[in-house]
Design an enzyme around this catalytic site. Structure first.
Site, PDB file in Angstrom:
ATOM      1  N   ASP A  62       0.874  -1.174   0.000  1.00  0.00           N
ATOM      2  CA  ASP A  62       0.000   0.000   0.000  1.00  0.00           C
ATOM      3  C   ASP A  62       0.912   1.224   0.000  1.00  0.00           C
ATOM      4  O   ASP A  62       1.660   1.446   0.965  1.00  0.00           O
ATOM      5  CB  ASP A  62      -0.890  -0.034   1.249  1.00  0.00           C
ATOM      6  CG  ASP A  62      -1.891   1.111   1.281  1.00  0.00           C
ATOM      7  OD1 ASP A  62      -1.633   2.156   0.648  1.00  0.00           O
ATOM      8  OD2 ASP A  62      -2.928   0.965   1.947  1.00  0.00           O
ATOM      9  N   GLN A 146     -15.608  15.873  -9.105  1.00  0.00           N
ATOM     10  CA  GLN A 146     -14.411  15.350  -8.436  1.00  0.00           C
ATOM     11  C   GLN A 146     -13.547  16.460  -7.833  1.00  0.00           C
ATOM     12  O   GLN A 146     -12.389  16.620  -8.231  1.00  0.00           O
ATOM     13  CB  GLN A 146     -13.539  14.624  -9.458  1.00  0.00           C
ATOM     14  CG  GLN A 146     -14.148  13.401 -10.061  1.00  0.00           C
ATOM     15  CD  GLN A 146     -13.277  12.941 -11.208  1.00  0.00           C
ATOM     16  OE1 GLN A 146     -13.313  13.489 -12.300  1.00  0.00           O
ATOM     17  NE2 GLN A 146     -12.457  11.958 -10.935  1.00  0.00           N
ATOM     18  N   TYR A 149     -10.273  14.899  -5.998  1.00  0.00           N
ATOM     19  CA  TYR A 149      -9.436  14.247  -7.031  1.00  0.00           C
ATOM     20  C   TYR A 149      -8.739  15.318  -7.861  1.00  0.00           C
ATOM     21  O   TYR A 149      -7.523  15.257  -8.116  1.00  0.00           O
ATOM     22  CB  TYR A 149     -10.330  13.370  -7.923  1.00  0.00           C
ATOM     23  CG  TYR A 149      -9.601  12.645  -9.036  1.00  0.00           C
ATOM     24  CD1 TYR A 149      -9.076  11.375  -8.838  1.00  0.00           C
ATOM     25  CD2 TYR A 149      -9.435  13.234 -10.297  1.00  0.00           C
ATOM     26  CE1 TYR A 149      -8.405  10.705  -9.866  1.00  0.00           C
ATOM     27  CE2 TYR A 149      -8.777  12.579 -11.319  1.00  0.00           C
ATOM     28  CZ  TYR A 149      -8.261  11.309 -11.106  1.00  0.00           C
ATOM     29  OH  TYR A 149      -7.601  10.654 -12.123  1.00  0.00           O
ATOM     30  N   VAL A 184      -9.173   7.447 -19.815  1.00  0.00           N
ATOM     31  CA  VAL A 184      -8.512   6.240 -20.323  1.00  0.00           C
ATOM     32  C   VAL A 184      -9.387   5.038 -19.971  1.00  0.00           C
ATOM     33  O   VAL A 184      -9.983   4.993 -18.878  1.00  0.00           O
ATOM     34  CB  VAL A 184      -7.115   6.028 -19.691  1.00  0.00           C
ATOM     35  CG1 VAL A 184      -6.337   4.949 -20.457  1.00  0.00           C
ATOM     36  CG2 VAL A 184      -6.317   7.325 -19.651  1.00  0.00           C
ATOM     37  N   THR A 186      -9.944   2.269 -18.359  1.00  0.00           N
ATOM     38  CA  THR A 186      -9.463   1.451 -17.229  1.00  0.00           C
ATOM     39  C   THR A 186     -10.604   1.295 -16.217  1.00  0.00           C
ATOM     40  O   THR A 186     -11.594   2.039 -16.271  1.00  0.00           O
ATOM     41  CB  THR A 186      -8.275   2.108 -16.491  1.00  0.00           C
ATOM     42  OG1 THR A 186      -8.783   3.177 -15.696  1.00  0.00           O
ATOM     43  CG2 THR A 186      -7.208   2.607 -17.436  1.00  0.00           C
TER      44      THR A 186
END
Ligand SMILES: NC(=O)c1ccc[n+]([C@@H]2O[C@H](COP(=O)([O-])OP(=O)(O)OC[C@H]3O[C@@H](n4cnc5c(N)ncnc54)[C@H](O)[C@@H]3O)[C@@H](O)[C@H]2O)c1
Ligand SMILES: CCCCC[C@H](O)/C=C/C=C\C/C=C\C/C=C\CCCC(=O)O
Length: 259
Positions: A62, A146, A149, A184, A186
Site C-alpha cells: 500500500d 471530483q 481528485y 482512459v 481502465t
C-alpha cells in the site's frame, strides 16, 4: 535515461488493464508495486510471458504506508542492483473518503518522488534517472464531480514542476516530468457510477459520462507511448505532457511570469 541499459524500473500502481504490454523496451527489469494481489500477479505473469521469467517482481504494498513503500524501493534495488526509472502511477477516485484520495494521489506521489531521489540522485551519490508522476487532464478542466481528485492532480503538477526546477538547479541528474491523460479505458472510470466513490457528487455522473462521450476515451497504449517519450527524451524536465483524443500527445505551455 536508463532505457539503453534496459531499466530497472519501479512501477507504482500496476493498472488492471496491463499497460506493460504496450511498452516497447528490448529488455525489461521491473518491480510492479500494487495493493491488489490479483492485479499484481496478473501483471507479473504478463511480464514473464513477454520478457522471460526473473525480469520482473511483484511487490504487494500500500503506497500510503511509508515503511512499506520504503521497503518496496529497497527490495527493487536489492533485486536489480540499481534503479533508473520510477513511475508514480497509483491513484484512486474517492470523494467520500477524500482524505484517502489525498494520501494516495498526492502524499504518496511526493513520498515516491523523494524515495526515488534517494536511490537515483547524484545528491545521494547515485547515477541519475527519470521520474514520471501521473496527474490528469482533470487538473485543466471544470470537474464538479471530483473536487478533491482534481485538487490532488493540480498538486501533482505543482509539486513535480517545483521538484524538476530543484533537480536542474542542484544537478540531481534526475529528470522529473508529469503526465496528464484525459479519460482512459481502465477500471477507474467505472467508479463514477458508485456512491461509495463519488459521495454526494454521484448526482453528476451523467454529466461525467457526457464529457466522456464528448472528449472520447483513450486506449492505454497511447499512455504507454507518452511515458516512453518522457523516459527517453533527455531534453524533458518539468514538462507537463497532456494526452487527449483530439490532440494526441502534446505539452502544456505556461506563460512567462512578468513582474
Ligand atoms: N483512467 C482514467 O481515465 C485516468 C485519466 C487520467 C489520469 N488517470 C490516472 O492514472 C493513474 C492510473 O489509473 P488507472 O486509470 O489505471 O486506474 P486503475 O484503478 O485501473 O489502476 C490504479 C492502480 O493503482 C492501484 N492502487 C490504488 N491504491 C493503491 C495503494 N494505496 N497502494 C498501491 N496501489 C494502489 C490499484 O490497485 C490499481 O492497480 C491514476 O493516477 C489515475 O488518477 C486515470
Ligand atoms: C471516475 C473518475 C476517473 C477520473 C479519471 C480522470 O482522471 C478524469 C478526468 C476528467 C477530465 C479529463 C478528461 C477529458 C478531457 C479531454 C480533453 C480536454 C481538451 C481540452 C483542451 O486541451 O483544449
Amino acid at each position: 535515461s536508463g532505457l539503453q541499459r534496459g531499466g530497472p524500473w519501479i512501477f507504482l500502481g500496476a493498472q488492471g488493464q496491463g499497460l506493460f504490454q504496450d511498452f516497447c523496451v528490448p529488455v525489461l527489469q521491473v518491480a510492479v508495486v500494487d495493493l491488489n494481489k490479483t492485479v499484481g500477479e496478473q501483471c507479473q505473469a504478463q511480464l514473464d510471458a513477454e520478457f522471460g521469467e526473473g525480469r520482473s517482481v511483484f511487490i504487494q504494498c500500500d503506497v500510503t504506508h511509508g515503511d512499506a513503500l520504503r521497503d518496496a524501493f529497497q527490495r527493487t534495488v536489492d533485486q536489480f542492483g540499481r534503479l533508473d526509472i520510477v513511475i508514480n502511477n497509483a491513484g484512486i477516485n474517492n470523494e467520500k473518503n477524500w482524505e484517502k484520495t489525498i494520501q494516495v494521489n498526492l502524499t504518496s506521489v511526493i513520498k515516491g518522488t523523494y524515495l526515488a531521489l534517494e536511490h537515483m540522485s547524484k545528491e545521494y551519490g547515485k547515477q541519475g534517472g527519470t521520474i514520471i508522476n501521473v496527474s490528469s487532464m482533470a487538473a485543466f478542466l471544470h470537474s464538479p464531480h471530483q473536487p478533491v481528485y482534481t485538487a490532488t492532480k493540480h498538486g501533482v503538477i505543482g509539486f513535480t514542476r517545483a521538484m524538476a526546477d530543484a533537480a536542474a538547479q542542484d544537478d540531481y541528474g534526475v529528470r522529473i516530468n508529469v503526465l496528464c491523460p484525459a479519460f482512459v479505458d481502465t477500471p477507474l472510470l467505472h467508479t463514477v457510477e458508485e456512491e461509495d466513490n463519488m459521495g454526494k457528487f454521484v448526482k453528476f455522473k451523467d454529466d461525467f459520462k457526457q464529457s466522456m462521450n464528448k472528449f472520447g476515451v483513450l486506449q492505454p497504449s497511447l499512455i504507454a507511448e507518452g511515458m516512453m517519450r518522457l523516459i527517453s527524451d533527455p531534453s524533458l524536465n518539468g514538462a507537463v505532457m497532456k494526452i487527449t483524443c483530439a490532440k494526441g500527445i502534446h505539452f502544456h505551455t505556461y506563460e512567462p511570469m512578468s513582474a
